[in-house]
Design a protein around this motif. Structure first.
Motif, PDB file in Angstrom:
ATOM      1  N   SER A 251      27.510  32.248 -24.881  1.00 32.60           N
ATOM      2  CA  SER A 251      28.057  31.726 -23.634  1.00 32.60           C
ATOM      3  C   SER A 251      26.927  31.292 -22.704  1.00 32.60           C
ATOM      4  CB  SER A 251      28.904  32.799 -22.938  1.00 32.60           C
ATOM      5  OG  SER A 251      30.003  33.164 -23.728  1.00 32.60           O
ATOM      6  N   ARG A 252      27.256  30.371 -21.783  1.00 37.21           N
ATOM      7  CA  ARG A 252      26.221  29.856 -20.893  1.00 37.21           C
ATOM      8  C   ARG A 252      26.770  29.606 -19.493  1.00 37.21           C
ATOM      9  NH1 ARG A 252      25.826  25.132 -25.331  1.00 37.21           N
ATOM     10  NH2 ARG A 252      27.541  23.806 -24.707  1.00 37.21           N
ATOM     11  N   ARG A 253      27.629  30.512 -19.052  1.00 39.59           N
ATOM     12  CA  ARG A 253      28.200  30.403 -17.705  1.00 39.59           C
ATOM     13  C   ARG A 253      27.115  30.446 -16.634  1.00 39.59           C
ATOM     14  NH1 ARG A 253      32.125  33.984 -20.515  1.00 39.59           N
ATOM     15  NH2 ARG A 253      30.470  35.518 -20.313  1.00 39.59           N
ATOM     16  N   ALA A 254      26.256  31.452 -16.730  1.00 39.79           N
ATOM     17  CA  ALA A 254      25.216  31.620 -15.709  1.00 39.79           C
ATOM     18  C   ALA A 254      24.254  30.445 -15.709  1.00 39.79           C
ATOM     19  CB  ALA A 254      24.454  32.927 -15.947  1.00 39.79           C
ATOM     20  N   ASP A 255      23.940  29.929 -16.885  1.00 36.82           N
ATOM     21  CA  ASP A 255      23.043  28.775 -16.980  1.00 36.82           C
ATOM     22  C   ASP A 255      23.644  27.567 -16.284  1.00 36.82           C
ATOM     23  OD1 ASP A 255      20.787  27.180 -18.213  1.00 36.82           O
ATOM     24  OD2 ASP A 255      22.503  26.201 -19.154  1.00 36.82           O
ATOM     25  N   ALA A 256      24.943  27.346 -16.468  1.00 39.92           N
ATOM     26  CA  ALA A 256      25.606  26.220 -15.822  1.00 39.92           C
ATOM     27  C   ALA A 256      25.601  26.381 -14.309  1.00 39.92           C
ATOM     28  CB  ALA A 256      27.043  26.096 -16.335  1.00 39.92           C
ATOM     29  N   GLU A 257      25.897  27.595 -13.833  1.00 34.72           N
ATOM     30  CA  GLU A 257      25.905  27.844 -12.393  1.00 34.72           C
ATOM     31  C   GLU A 257      24.500  27.690 -11.807  1.00 34.72           C
ATOM     32  OE1 GLU A 257      27.658  31.725 -12.126  1.00 34.72           O
ATOM     33  OE2 GLU A 257      29.549  31.042 -13.013  1.00 34.72           O
ATOM     34  N   LEU A 258      23.501  28.173 -12.521  1.00 36.43           N
ATOM     35  CA  LEU A 258      22.118  28.047 -12.070  1.00 36.43           C
ATOM     36  C   LEU A 258      21.714  26.576 -11.959  1.00 36.43           C
ATOM     37  CD1 LEU A 258      19.219  29.550 -11.721  1.00 36.43           C
ATOM     38  CD2 LEU A 258      18.883  28.807 -14.082  1.00 36.43           C
ATOM     39  N   THR A 259      22.033  25.782 -12.989  1.00 35.57           N
ATOM     40  CA  THR A 259      21.588  24.392 -13.020  1.00 35.57           C
ATOM     41  C   THR A 259      22.310  23.537 -11.992  1.00 35.57           C
ATOM     42  OG1 THR A 259      21.102  24.650 -15.377  1.00 35.57           O
ATOM     43  CG2 THR A 259      21.153  22.417 -14.512  1.00 35.57           C
ATOM     44  N   LEU A 260      23.631  23.708 -11.858  1.00 36.08           N
ATOM     45  CA  LEU A 260      24.337  22.959 -10.818  1.00 36.08           C
ATOM     46  C   LEU A 260      23.895  23.423  -9.434  1.00 36.08           C
ATOM     47  CD1 LEU A 260      28.023  22.409 -12.018  1.00 36.08           C
ATOM     48  CD2 LEU A 260      25.985  21.029 -12.398  1.00 36.08           C
ATOM     49  N   GLY A 261      23.551  24.706  -9.311  1.00 37.42           N
ATOM     50  CA  GLY A 261      23.012  25.198  -8.041  1.00 37.42           C
ATOM     51  C   GLY A 261      21.680  24.538  -7.720  1.00 37.42           C
ATOM     52  N   LEU A 262      20.843  24.349  -8.746  1.00 37.73           N
ATOM     53  CA  LEU A 262      19.567  23.663  -8.561  1.00 37.73           C
ATOM     54  C   LEU A 262      19.790  22.226  -8.096  1.00 37.73           C
ATOM     55  CD1 LEU A 262      16.504  23.296  -8.857  1.00 37.73           C
ATOM     56  CD2 LEU A 262      16.850  22.958 -11.313  1.00 37.73           C
ATOM     57  N   ILE A 263      20.764  21.561  -8.694  1.00 28.08           N
ATOM     58  CA  ILE A 263      21.088  20.185  -8.289  1.00 28.08           C
ATOM     59  C   ILE A 263      21.569  20.171  -6.838  1.00 28.08           C
ATOM     60  CG2 ILE A 263      22.683  18.269  -8.697  1.00 28.08           C
ATOM     61  CD1 ILE A 263      22.544  19.111 -11.712  1.00 28.08           C
ATOM     62  N   ARG A 264      22.400  21.151  -6.476  1.00 30.14           N
ATOM     63  CA  ARG A 264      22.854  21.252  -5.083  1.00 30.14           C
ATOM     64  C   ARG A 264      21.671  21.496  -4.148  1.00 30.14           C
ATOM     65  NH1 ARG A 264      23.819  20.208  -0.848  1.00 30.14           N
ATOM     66  NH2 ARG A 264      25.326  21.064   0.630  1.00 30.14           N
TER      67      ARG A 264
ATOM     68  N   GLU B 155      20.118  27.223  -6.305  1.00 32.54           N
ATOM     69  CA  GLU B 155      20.138  26.524  -5.024  1.00 32.54           C
ATOM     70  C   GLU B 155      18.884  26.785  -4.200  1.00 32.54           C
ATOM     71  OE1 GLU B 155      23.953  25.628  -2.318  1.00 32.54           O
ATOM     72  OE2 GLU B 155      23.286  27.701  -2.226  1.00 32.54           O
ATOM     73  N   GLU B 156      18.342  28.011  -4.285  1.00 31.47           N
ATOM     74  CA  GLU B 156      17.187  28.386  -3.475  1.00 31.47           C
ATOM     75  C   GLU B 156      15.862  28.239  -4.216  1.00 31.47           C
ATOM     76  OE1 GLU B 156      18.069  32.356  -2.245  1.00 31.47           O
ATOM     77  OE2 GLU B 156      19.724  31.741  -0.924  1.00 31.47           O
TER      78      GLU B 156
END
Length: 329
Positions: A121-134, A59-60
């Motif tokens: 697993s790719r939990r953190a990657d998903a959270e990072l990428t959706l955070g970037l989109i946000r 996000e940041e």
């Protein structure tokens, strides 16, 4: 299937000194194996008690950290223009992955998925990428109240109430892909402030040139792999359909794949093998449903193929569960 990669300062910025040969700030970042990047993010997430760590990192993030793609997205006048360009240009940042923007009724769905089933697993990657989109949405004054849904393909593994509080929306887990949904009205939102630097046309041209060069350098077989994996669950995948998407005739596609020593039927079989295994151990879909998603005429053909590949029936493979990483090979 060739190795997946990520480019841009983002990879070396997040991994830091642990990455060999990390580039100087002014130099273009080389490609890093996507598995290395995803593993590092997952380790950092596991070691942290901060439920917002991965999301906030995205996000940041400054758009300049994702290189030419971020430079081209940053000055777009409306959110819709920015997200469409982000989705179209994503291949220059990360291979074997897909970003899409789809407007369904009054909702805008932005989805992200790593296509390579072996990267997990790719939990953190998903959270990072959706955070970037946000974060991109925030540049266009999109409030949290516009977010209507937030989905992750992984299962919930920790208390994410902090993320729910941060967004005003409780995420859903175990979905088909990572997805953030918001009101389609905000696609018309304009940039908060005037962007400086190069003009929009110049930056878009640079991104188009990078995409063209990427296509030129990427083997046809690899492009076919990615198209099959991206669409396998959305209907029957066939050579005619894939050729059309590549702007080729079926005959030209056959010749190109023959020159690379990878006929279409072998690529399709490999995609079925790895993607089917992932569906078996990462979802609770019925075997018959998986067979249809993979394009088999019936469950018997599906079971026969997987028994030949893995020396075990689909039912036995599903029981392996936690051993999936060592089994997909």
């Amino acid at each position: 299937m060739q190795g997946s990669w990520i480019r841009g300062a983002i990879a070396f910025m997040l991994i830091g000194s642990e990455a060999d040969g990390a580039p100087a700030a002014a130099a273009p970042a080389p490609a890093m194996p996507l598995q290395t990047f995803v593993n590092h993010l997952e380790q950092e997430r596991a070691a942290s008690s901060d439920g917002l760590r991965s999301w906030r990192s995205g996000e940041e993030m400054e758009l300049s950290a994702i290189g030419i793609l971020g430079d081209a997205v940053a000055p777009r006048r409306t959110l819709g223009e920015a997200l469409r360009l982000f989705a179209r240009g994503f291949p220059v940042l990360q291979s074997n992955s897909r970003i899409s923007l789809e407007v369904i009724g009054d909702e805008a769905h932005v989805c992200y998925r790593v296509l390579d089933p072996r990267i997990w697993s790719r939990r953190a990657d998903a959270e990072l990428t959706l955070g970037l989109i946000r974060g991109i949405c925030d540049r266009y004054a999109v409030p949290n109240s516009a977010i209507q849904d937030l989905c992750f393909e992984h299962q919930s593994d920790r208390d994410l109430r902090v993320l729910a509080h941060h967004l005003g929306r409780t995420p859903r887990f175990g979905q088909d892909e990572n997805r953030i949904v918001f009101s389609a009205r905000v696609l018309a939102n304009t940039l908060r402030a005037e962007a400086g630097g190069d003009d929009v046309m110049t930056l878009s041209k640079r991104l188009d040139e990078a995409l063209t060069e990427l296509r030129r350098q990427t083997p046809v077989a690899q492009r076919v792999h990615e198209l099959i994996l991206a669409q396998m669950e959305r209907g029957l995948v066939n050579q005619c359909h894939i050729a059309a998407q590549l702007g080729m005739s079926e005959r030209s596609l056959r010749r190109a794949l023959a020159a690379e020593g990878q006929p279409f039927h072998e690529i399709l079989e490999e995609c079925r093998r790895v993607h089917g295994f992932a569906l078996l151990v990462r979802s609770d879909r019925l075997f018959g449903e998986i067979a249809l998603l993979l394009g088999y005429s019936d469950q018997t053909a599906f079971s026969r193929a997987f028994s030949r590949w893995y020396g075990a029936s689909p039912r036995e493979l599903r029981k392996m569960g936690a051993e999936e990483v060592s089994v997909i090979r």
